[in-house]
Write a protein that holds these residues in place. Structure first.
Motif, mmCIF file in Angstrom:
data_model
loop_
_atom_site.group_PDB
_atom_site.id
_atom_site.type_symbol
_atom_site.label_atom_id
_atom_site.label_comp_id
_atom_site.label_asym_id
_atom_site.label_seq_id
_atom_site.Cartn_x
_atom_site.Cartn_y
_atom_site.Cartn_z
ATOM 1 N N TRP A 5 0.999 -1.198 0.114
ATOM 2 C CA TRP A 5 0.102 0.159 0.035
ATOM 3 C C TRP A 5 0.987 1.340 0.305
ATOM 4 C CZ3 TRP A 5 -4.976 1.019 -0.001
ATOM 5 C CH2 TRP A 5 -5.974 2.015 0.580
ATOM 6 N N ILE A 6 0.935 2.171 -0.943
ATOM 7 C CA ILE A 6 1.286 3.739 -0.914
ATOM 8 C C ILE A 6 0.658 4.424 -1.247
ATOM 9 C CG2 ILE A 6 3.967 2.479 -1.759
ATOM 10 C CD1 ILE A 6 2.610 3.358 -4.276
ATOM 11 N N THR A 7 0.363 5.744 -0.003
ATOM 12 C CA THR A 7 0.513 6.720 -0.422
ATOM 13 C C THR A 7 1.081 8.006 0.313
ATOM 14 O OG1 THR A 7 -2.005 7.603 0.345
ATOM 15 C CG2 THR A 7 -0.295 6.401 2.225
ATOM 16 N N ASN A 8 0.767 9.355 0.166
ATOM 17 C CA ASN A 8 0.432 10.094 0.679
ATOM 18 C C ASN A 8 -0.007 10.888 1.777
ATOM 19 O OD1 ASN A 8 1.790 11.909 -1.992
ATOM 20 N ND2 ASN A 8 0.488 11.571 -2.709
ATOM 21 N N GLY A 9 1.397 11.704 2.344
ATOM 22 C CA GLY A 9 0.785 12.233 3.721
ATOM 23 C C GLY A 9 -0.268 13.510 4.135
ATOM 24 N N THR A 10 -0.797 13.295 4.899
ATOM 25 C CA THR A 10 -1.487 14.673 4.815
ATOM 26 C C THR A 10 -1.984 15.561 5.685
ATOM 27 O OG1 THR A 10 -4.292 15.759 4.031
ATOM 28 C CG2 THR A 10 -3.988 13.762 4.907
ATOM 29 N N PRO A 11 -2.514 16.314 6.477
ATOM 30 C CA PRO A 11 -2.701 17.247 7.888
ATOM 31 C C PRO A 11 -3.743 16.000 8.521
ATOM 32 C CG PRO A 11 -2.611 18.364 6.320
ATOM 33 C CD PRO A 11 -2.560 17.854 5.375
ATOM 34 N N LEU A 20 -6.879 3.208 4.042
ATOM 35 C CA LEU A 20 -6.956 1.760 4.010
ATOM 36 C C LEU A 20 -7.643 1.122 4.597
ATOM 37 C CD1 LEU A 20 -4.287 0.507 4.834
ATOM 38 C CD2 LEU A 20 -3.909 1.151 6.894
ATOM 39 N N ALA A 21 -8.434 1.692 6.036
ATOM 40 C CA ALA A 21 -9.522 1.335 6.391
ATOM 41 C C ALA A 21 -10.568 0.715 5.771
ATOM 42 C CB ALA A 21 -10.197 1.634 7.805
ATOM 43 N N ALA A 22 -10.915 1.035 4.656
ATOM 44 C CA ALA A 22 -11.723 0.732 3.900
ATOM 45 C C ALA A 22 -11.382 -0.715 2.885
ATOM 46 C CB ALA A 22 -12.363 1.665 2.595
ATOM 47 N N ALA A 23 -10.065 -0.428 2.956
ATOM 48 C CA ALA A 23 -9.345 -1.396 1.377
ATOM 49 C C ALA A 23 -9.451 -2.406 2.302
ATOM 50 C CB ALA A 23 -8.441 -1.042 1.076
ATOM 51 N N CYS A 24 -8.762 -2.428 3.500
ATOM 52 C CA CYS A 24 -8.905 -3.794 5.271
ATOM 53 C C CYS A 24 -10.017 -4.810 4.594
ATOM 54 C CB CYS A 24 -8.052 -3.234 5.919
ATOM 55 S SG CYS A 24 -6.496 -2.401 5.773
ATOM 56 N N GLY A 94 7.080 -9.845 -8.564
ATOM 57 C CA GLY A 94 5.977 -10.581 -7.655
ATOM 58 C C GLY A 94 4.557 -10.065 -6.913
ATOM 59 N N ASP A 95 4.879 -8.718 -6.185
ATOM 60 C CA ASP A 95 4.445 -8.125 -5.615
ATOM 61 C C ASP A 95 3.030 -8.239 -6.066
ATOM 62 O OD1 ASP A 95 5.917 -9.443 -3.476
ATOM 63 O OD2 ASP A 95 6.744 -7.032 -3.662
ATOM 64 N N VAL A 96 1.826 -7.296 -5.451
ATOM 65 C CA VAL A 96 0.649 -6.826 -6.040
ATOM 66 C C VAL A 96 0.799 -5.285 -5.098
ATOM 67 C CG1 VAL A 96 -1.527 -6.630 -5.947
ATOM 68 C CG2 VAL A 96 -0.925 -8.479 -6.632
ATOM 69 N N ILE A 97 0.252 -4.349 -5.629
ATOM 70 C CA ILE A 97 0.778 -3.133 -4.827
ATOM 71 C C ILE A 97 -0.801 -1.862 -4.969
ATOM 72 C CG2 ILE A 97 1.875 -2.060 -6.875
ATOM 73 C CD1 ILE A 97 3.162 -0.897 -4.832
ATOM 74 N N ALA A 98 -1.143 -1.442 -4.540
ATOM 75 C CA ALA A 98 -2.310 -0.648 -4.128
ATOM 76 C C ALA A 98 -1.546 0.731 -4.182
ATOM 77 C CB ALA A 98 -3.457 -1.266 -3.759
ATOM 78 N N VAL A 99 -1.809 1.788 -4.930
ATOM 79 C CA VAL A 99 -1.610 3.037 -4.675
ATOM 80 C C VAL A 99 -3.234 3.849 -4.153
ATOM 81 C CG1 VAL A 99 -1.290 5.432 -5.724
ATOM 82 C CG2 VAL A 99 0.048 2.946 -6.866
ATOM 83 N N ASP A 100 -3.225 4.487 -3.565
ATOM 84 C CA ASP A 100 -4.281 5.467 -2.564
ATOM 85 C C ASP A 100 -3.524 6.979 -3.146
ATOM 86 O OD1 ASP A 100 -6.019 6.529 -1.254
ATOM 87 O OD2 ASP A 100 -5.280 6.459 0.556
ATOM 88 N N VAL A 101 -5.138 7.464 -3.691
ATOM 89 C CA VAL A 101 -4.852 8.336 -4.167
ATOM 90 C C VAL A 101 -6.121 9.601 -4.036
ATOM 91 C CG1 VAL A 101 -4.026 7.838 -6.909
ATOM 92 C CG2 VAL A 101 -6.219 8.133 -5.904
#
Length: 156
Positions: A5-11, A20-24, A94-101
């Motif tokens: 899981w990769i994502t940006n920071g935000t305040p 992330l909770a919704a994805a899980c 060979g991993d699976v990757i998700a980008v959180d926008v």
């Protein structure tokens, strides 16, 4: 095969945690999570890292969570490199990757979205809150009917 899981920071904490909770909840429980940080969001990213582990643990996972820091939030090449290198490494392993926008400033989300498609992420997720009535609420406090986790790799 790991799930990343990769994502940006935000305040705002919900902006980081809710996708992330919704994805899980929807079955994407990552083995590794990476958060891109910069000086303006460093505090919230540090706090969110522990919460990421809690959310993933609650869904039966055991993820490593890491921060990747930029010196300035407008380091556009650094943002692109964060996504490009993570997606390319996932492909090589060979991993699976998700980008959180979802989180971050608009330009960060735009770069994440474009990088997700350009470099071939497996998922490009966006957490859609259907009503402004739940602004600032955490995922666990929002009725499931008021949210949707959109995977743009399925839409486009």
């Amino acid at each position: 095969m790991a799930r990343i899981w990769i994502t940006n920071g935000t305040p705002t904490m919900p902006g980081l945690l809710n996708p992330l909770a919704a994805a899980c909840d929807n079955g994407y429980v990552p083995d590794e999570a990476r958060i891109l940080s910069n000086p303006g969001v460093a505090e919230s990213v540090a706090a969110a890292s522990d919460m990421f582990e809690t959310i993933i643990d609650a869904h039966g996972g055991d993820a490593a969570v890491s921060e990747h820091r930029l010196e300035t939030e407008t380091d556009f090449q650094g943002i692109i490199e964060f996504y490009r290198s993570a997606i390319e490494a996932a492909h090589e392993n060979g991993d699976v990757i998700a980008v959180d926008v979802t989180p971050g400033r608009k330009f960060m989300s735009a770069i994440a979205f474009q990088a997700g498609f350009r470099f071939g992420a497996d998922h490009v997720f966006y957490f859609y809150r259907k009503s402004g009535a739940y602004y600032g609420d955490l995922y666990s406090e929002i009725p499931r009917t008021a949210t949707e986790l959109i995977d743009f790799t399925e839409v486009m």
